[in-house]
Design an enzyme around this catalytic site. Structure first.
Site, PDB file in Angstrom:
ATOM      1  CB  SER A 136     -16.010 -18.885 -33.019  1.00  0.00           C
ATOM      2  OG  SER A 136     -14.931 -18.566 -33.414  1.00  0.00           O
ATOM      3  CE  LYS A 139     -15.713 -15.550 -29.934  1.00  0.00           C
ATOM      4  NZ  LYS A 139     -14.833 -17.423 -30.605  1.00  0.00           N
ATOM      5  CB  SER A 320     -14.855 -14.464 -34.472  1.00  0.00           C
ATOM      6  OG  SER A 320     -15.004 -15.722 -33.781  1.00  0.00           O
TER       7      SER A 320
END
Length: 490
Positions: A136, A139, A320
């Protein structure tokens, strides 16, 4: 003596008388003359030698020629040595080692880099230039690209237009995956989300303005703003039921959650149908539903907009959220002309990052959320990007403000299994994006070290990992915090 010194003197001495008293006096006079001449020759040789430097010419040559004035030597000055513009300060060898922490087997295939954010100096590096899966942490790249391409104030729009047939309206998805089916006044999971009942009220009011309009009987659903496939090949299909990822379509409500108020909630197999039914109900129900593209130039009956990109980024980073990340990634690709599918994200996001002036060679982007194991970004790229985030260049302060904080009041670094025990020493000092997929744990961001040095860092634990990799990552980040600018690369 050599031949030059003998010639003039011996010629005179050879003619002196020999024998008797006169001879004695003559010999004494000759001895005196020789002594005098030797003295003169020695003196003139000394003077000549004093005025001739760097030559091997014999001294007697000065007796045979008329002396001439010697010009004064020209004074030469050695060129000045270059001096640094600023004096350099000697620095001792860095002595704070995290070698033991870095050797923790829970880190599996370990990569990391740490940079002094003030000087740009790399303090620690283990495979930092190799691109690997990010989980993640992807991102961060998606958010940075969105801030550059879309801008912090951009909002996604969902519209309703007149259909091609009497009594028909078209719900046109504009990529707002946060649009909510909850009644206005009831807050869904997504802060500041637009509501379908607002859009329905606008539609009914605009429809009633024209008395020639028949009752609304038909609703067309247009999700063509995004093209398929709706699911990335690298995603485990179990994520749908587990509630962490929906099918990616341009028309959906509440990130297609079963429960619009929860972060993690099971998603459906058909987000477009869920959104269409919710809007049909808001219009009064009893409508026939179909799917098609809205007529070109159709009159608009209503429109609602998402929260701003800056708000969306904060929500995406802090917990997230995969849905917002995929929404932003697709909007970035569309806005910069790369396309509207998963295959457009490589060009779209990398192109969106170009303005930051960091080499993107080797970056592979398969999705916007990081759920795909086929993404690849190096720790070196992340630490370079975080240098700009730390400096709040352009709109990147938005990204900084959305990062989870160790021991913070909310977000993925506030959970009980992060920065616990001795690692709580770094609470409030680590601002970082977490990442986790089945084959890797990651953490990247900014550390305000104990000695006051700002650091940017990225840590990857890749391969066969379990949840305790998070503890090893947190311990290493805490080591960076304690060492600061004294961090050793040994």
């Amino acid at each position: 003596m050599d031949q030059a010194e003998q010639s003039p003197v011996d010629a005179d001495v050879g003619r002196a008388p020999r024998g008797g008293t006169a001879a004695v006096f003559a010999q004494r006079r000759r001895a005196a003359l020789i002594a005098a001449l030797v003295f003169v020759l020695l003196c003139s040789g000394a003077v000549f030698a004093g005025t001739q430097t760097g030559t091997n010419e014999p001294a007697a040559a000065s007796v045979a020629v008329t002396p001439t004035a010697t010009p004064s030597p020209t004074t030469t000055v050695d060129p000045a040595r270059p001096v640094p513009a600023e004096p350099t300060t000697a620095r001792g060898l860095r002595s704070c080692s995290v070698a033991g922490l870095a050797a923790d087997t829970r880190l599996a295939e370990f990569q990391a880099r740490v940079v002094n954010a003030t000087t740009g100096e790399v303090l620690f590096d283990r495979g930092g230039t190799s691109a690997s899966r990010t989980a993640s942490v992807m991102k961060v790249l998606t958010s940075a690209a969105a801030l550059n391409v879309l801008g912090s104030d951009y909002r996604a729009t969902t519209r309703v237009v007149k259909g091609a047939e009497p009594g028909q309206v078209v719900l046109v998805g504009g990529g707002d995956l946060t649009l909510s089916r909850l009644p206005t006044g009831q807050e869904p999971f997504y802060t500041g989300a637009a509501h379908l009942d607002d859009l329905a009220a606008q539609t009914r009011a605009a429809w009633a303005v024209d008395p020639a309009n028949p009752p609304i009987t038909s609703l067309v659903l247009d999700s063509s703003y995004f093209s398929g496939p709706d699911w990335d090949e690298g995603w485990a299909r179990t994520e749908l039921g587990l509630g962490s990822m929906p099918e990616i379509t341009a028309l959906m409500v509440d990130g297609d959650r079963n429960d619009p108020t929860r972060s993690t909630s099971a998603r459906s197999e058909d987000p477009v149908a869920r959104a269409g039914q919710a809007f049909a109900d808001a219009l009064g129900g009893g409508l026939t539903l179909s799917r098609a593209t809205a007529p070109a130039g159709a009159a608009q009956l209503g429109a609602v907009q998402s929260a701003t990109v800056s708000t969306l980024i904060e929500q995406s980073l802090i917990v997230s959220d995969n849905t917002i990340a995929e929404m932003l990634a697709r909007l970035v690709a569309i806005e910069n002309g790369a396309g509207n599918s998963f295959s457009a994200l490589q060009q779209g996001i990398v192109g969106g990052l170009a303005a930051y002036g960091i080499d993107t060679t080797g970056i592979i982007i398969k999705d916007g959320s990081g759920l795909s194991p086929h993404n690849a970004v190096s720790p070196a790229y992340l630490t370079a990007l975080f240098l700009k985030v730390n400096a709040r260049e352009g709109n990147l302060g938005v990204l900084f403000d959305g990062l989870p904080i160790a021991g913070g009041p909310r977000g993925s670094l506030s959970y009980s299994d992060r920065f616990a025990g001795a690692n709580a020493a770094a609470d409030g000092a680590v601002f970082a994006k977490t990442g986790w997929i089945d084959t890797g744990y990651t953490l990247a961001g900014i550390i305000h070290a104990a000695d006051g040095t700002p650091l940017t860092f990225a840590i990857y634990a890749i391969g066969t990992v379990s949840s305790n990799a998070k503890i090893a990552i947190d311990s290493l980040a805490t080591g960076f915090f304690h060492c600061g600018d004294n961090l050793s690369n040994n």
